[in-house]
Design a protein around this motif. Structure first.
Motif, PDB file in Angstrom:
ATOM      1  N   ASP A  49      13.762   7.817   5.780  1.00 34.32           N
ATOM      2  CA  ASP A  49      14.577   7.303   4.671  1.00 34.32           C
ATOM      3  C   ASP A  49      14.806   5.799   4.697  1.00 34.32           C
ATOM      4  N   LEU A  50      13.824   5.024   5.187  1.00 31.77           N
ATOM      5  CA  LEU A  50      13.940   3.570   5.078  1.00 31.77           C
ATOM      6  C   LEU A  50      14.003   3.220   3.599  1.00 31.77           C
ATOM      7  N   ASN A  51      14.788   2.211   3.262  1.00 28.97           N
ATOM      8  CA  ASN A  51      14.936   1.812   1.872  1.00 28.97           C
ATOM      9  C   ASN A  51      14.808   0.300   1.789  1.00 28.97           C
ATOM     10  N   ASN A  52      13.720  -0.168   1.187  1.00 32.03           N
ATOM     11  CA  ASN A  52      13.445  -1.598   1.106  1.00 32.03           C
ATOM     12  C   ASN A  52      14.505  -2.372   0.320  1.00 32.03           C
ATOM     13  N   ILE A  53      15.204  -1.698  -0.578  1.00 35.09           N
ATOM     14  CA  ILE A  53      16.214  -2.379  -1.390  1.00 35.09           C
ATOM     15  C   ILE A  53      17.384  -2.831  -0.513  1.00 35.09           C
ATOM     16  N   ASN A  54      17.771  -1.999   0.435  1.00 31.93           N
ATOM     17  CA  ASN A  54      18.919  -2.314   1.297  1.00 31.93           C
ATOM     18  C   ASN A  54      18.556  -3.218   2.466  1.00 31.93           C
ATOM     19  N   GLU A  55      17.318  -3.112   2.949  1.00 29.19           N
ATOM     20  CA  GLU A  55      16.919  -3.883   4.126  1.00 29.19           C
ATOM     21  C   GLU A  55      15.430  -4.200   4.053  1.00 29.19           C
ATOM     22  N   PRO A  56      15.056  -5.476   4.147  1.00 28.39           N
ATOM     23  CA  PRO A  56      13.630  -5.825   4.097  1.00 28.39           C
ATOM     24  C   PRO A  56      12.870  -5.160   5.237  1.00 28.39           C
ATOM     25  N   PHE A  57      11.618  -4.814   4.992  1.00 25.18           N
ATOM     26  CA  PHE A  57      10.796  -4.152   5.998  1.00 25.18           C
ATOM     27  C   PHE A  57      10.548  -5.101   7.164  1.00 25.18           C
ATOM     28  N   ALA A  58      10.776  -4.636   8.378  1.00 28.99           N
ATOM     29  CA  ALA A  58      10.627  -5.470   9.576  1.00 28.99           C
ATOM     30  C   ALA A  58       9.156  -5.748   9.865  1.00 28.99           C
ATOM     31  N   LYS A  59       8.792  -7.027   9.941  1.00 27.54           N
ATOM     32  CA  LYS A  59       7.421  -7.421  10.255  1.00 27.54           C
ATOM     33  C   LYS A  59       7.186  -7.129  11.730  1.00 27.54           C
ATOM     34  N   ALA A  60       6.223  -6.259  12.000  1.00 29.03           N
ATOM     35  CA  ALA A  60       5.949  -5.845  13.369  1.00 29.03           C
ATOM     36  C   ALA A  60       4.556  -5.242  13.440  1.00 29.03           C
ATOM     37  N   GLU A  61       4.153  -4.870  14.642  1.00 27.59           N
ATOM     38  CA  GLU A  61       2.937  -4.097  14.848  1.00 27.59           C
ATOM     39  C   GLU A  61       3.383  -2.685  15.205  1.00 27.59           C
ATOM     40  N   TYR A  62       3.066  -1.731  14.328  1.00 18.42           N
ATOM     41  CA  TYR A  62       3.490  -0.348  14.491  1.00 18.42           C
ATOM     42  C   TYR A  62       2.295   0.487  14.953  1.00 18.42           C
ATOM     43  N   GLU A  63       2.464   1.202  16.058  1.00 22.90           N
ATOM     44  CA  GLU A  63       1.394   2.064  16.555  1.00 22.90           C
ATOM     45  C   GLU A  63       1.939   3.466  16.778  1.00 22.90           C
ATOM     46  N   ASN A  64       1.185   4.471  16.289  1.00 22.33           N
ATOM     47  CA  ASN A  64       1.581   5.874  16.398  1.00 22.33           C
ATOM     48  C   ASN A  64       2.986   6.118  15.863  1.00 22.33           C
ATOM     49  N   CYS A  65       3.326   5.470  14.754  1.00 21.04           N
ATOM     50  CA  CYS A  65       4.642   5.649  14.127  1.00 21.04           C
ATOM     51  C   CYS A  65       4.515   6.528  12.898  1.00 21.04           C
ATOM     52  N   ASN A  66       5.611   7.203  12.565  1.00 21.23           N
ATOM     53  CA  ASN A  66       5.679   8.034  11.372  1.00 21.23           C
ATOM     54  C   ASN A  66       6.749   7.472  10.441  1.00 21.23           C
ATOM     55  N   PHE A  67       6.404   7.414   9.156  1.00 19.09           N
ATOM     56  CA  PHE A  67       7.325   6.949   8.129  1.00 19.09           C
ATOM     57  C   PHE A  67       7.518   8.119   7.167  1.00 19.09           C
ATOM     58  N   VAL A  68       8.741   8.653   7.103  1.00 19.36           N
ATOM     59  CA  VAL A  68       9.013   9.860   6.327  1.00 19.36           C
ATOM     60  C   VAL A  68      10.058   9.572   5.258  1.00 19.36           C
TER      61      VAL A  68
END
Length: 151
Positions: free
Chosen positions: A13-32
């Motif tokens: 439930d990340l929400n770009n309106i409330n918080e900008p997406f964190a610039k990072a290197e994501y490995e083996n992550c799930n976004f639901v």
């Protein structure tokens, strides 16, 4: 600029309106169930990640790395896939909506599009060698000077 390294994490439930997406290197992550519509994903690296039931419509993809990334049930309208980093670019889309997007000059070798709606999508000058289109709606899609060998 060194990116933060995030491995094996699930984001719900990340929400770009409330918080900008964190610039990072994501490995083996799930976004639901994340709403990343209009998010600036420029320069972000996704390696072996999965997106499920997310809205990524109109996100900025300048130099975004998508390496072995799967999308299931995602809404991804108006994306400019050609702006992504082409190094290691590899995607699989299942049950997604990708209307009005552009894969202009993208090398999509061996990509998978399964039960995905691709209305008015531009595949001009793309390399679709051995791409799988299974149960897809390609109505209005443009294939101009496109390599469809083995697709």
């Amino acid at each position: 600029m060194d990116l933060e390294y995030v491995v094996g994490k699930t984001f719900n439930d990340l929400n770009n309106i409330n918080e900008p997406f964190a610039k990072a290197e994501y490995e083996n992550c799930n976004f639901v169930s994340c709403d990343l519509a209009n998010a600036d994903l420029s320069g972000v690296v996704f390696q072996d990640c999965k997106f499920q039931d997310c809205n990524i419509s109109l996100a900025k993809l300048k130099n975004t790395a998508l390496r072995d990334v799967g999308f299931t049930g995602c809404k991804m309208l108006g994306l400019q896939w050609g702006n992504c980093s082409q190094f290691g670019f590899s995607i699989k889309l299942h049950n997604c909506v990708v209307d009005n997007s552009s894969f202009y000059k993208v090398r999509l070798k061996n990509a998978q599009f399964v039960n995905t709606r691709l209305l008015e999508v531009d595949f001009t000058e793309a390399d679709l060698t051995s791409v799988i289109f299974d149960g897809c709606d390609l109505n209005g899609a443009t294939f101009d000077n496109t390599n469809l060998e083995g697709a």
